[in-house]
Design a protein around this motif. Structure first.
Motif: not given
Length: 238
Positions: A8-10, A148-150, A232-233
């Motif tokens: 998920c994006p954060c 989490m990460g963009d 964003y993914f």
């Protein structure tokens, strides 16, 4: 053993109270995150490990119950990572893990299993990220990961990192890797290029790559967009 993972994006803007009148712009991302957490819940894990970006070059562990807040964004909203009383010290979750805690709190179907958080330094070497993932997966029981990460923050002229022509192809490669559960592609990500493109997800994704080695998980890309010039993914591996 790793049995499932959600990516998920954060961005704090995922929290509607922070986004305020623009909250609707990330409705699709929020819905996809809920779907990804549903995949984790369906895997019936014995514990959940949340991995998220953090400043620095090391790692920081956050036990279940660690609090976080969004007061730094002008919103009087607190969260807690899972259940429990939290640590004895006064540490709070970094923003990325606070966003993860918020996602978990709003997930009605999330099972009552132990949760822990790991903040991964954005300059942590790829090899150390992979080793950390292997250690997490080797833990007792059925392990699920919330990662989490963009992506790049250089997709448009108004993006935080301005426009970089390398950003869109980079993010397209990330989308392919996450959708195919391609651990090799994630493991091969170049930390230097990620820093140039202001990618916040490189280290957490490489932790996922290490954890998923040999797990034979299939992937599905549930969401991909760059509404604010940042990639964003959302993906689910099971």
């Amino acid at each position: 053993m790793l049995v499932a993972a959600a990516v998920c994006p954060c961005p704090p803007l995922l929290v509607p109270e922070i986004a305020a009148g623009a909250a609707f712009e990330l409705d699709a991302a929020r819905a996809a995150c809920s779907d990804a957490l549903g995949v984790l819940a369906a895997a019936r894990p014995d514990r959940l490990v949340v991995v998220a970006p953090a400043p620095g070059d090391g790692t920081e562990h956050h036990p279940e119950g660690t609090p976080g807040s969004f007061r730094g964004f002008g919103v009087d909203l607190g969260v807690r990572l899972g259940q429990g009383g939290g640590p004895d010290d006064e540490r709070e979750l970094p923003v990325s893990l606070a966003v993860a805690a918020w996602l978990l709190e709003r997930s009605s179907g999330w099972p009552d299993v132990p949760v822990e958080g790991i903040g991964v330094g954005d300059t942590l070497a790829a090899g150390r990220c992979l080793d950390l993932g292997r250690e997490v997966a080797a833990g007792a029981g059925r392990v699920a990961l919330l990662v989490m990460g963009d992506g790049s923050a250089c997709r448009t002229l108004k993006a935080p990192g301005y426009l970089d022509e390398r950003a869109a192809p980079y993010d397209a490669g990330i989308a392919r890797a996450l959708g195919a559960a391609d651990t090799g592609a994630l493991a091969a990500l170049d930390p230097a290029l990620a820093r140039e493109l202001r990618v916040a997800g490189r280290a957490p994704w490489q932790v996922l790559a290490g954890a998923a080695e040999g797990a034979r998980l299939g992937g599905a890309l549930l969401y991909e967009d760059a509404p604010y010039g940042v990639g964003y993914f959302v993906a689910a591996w099971s």
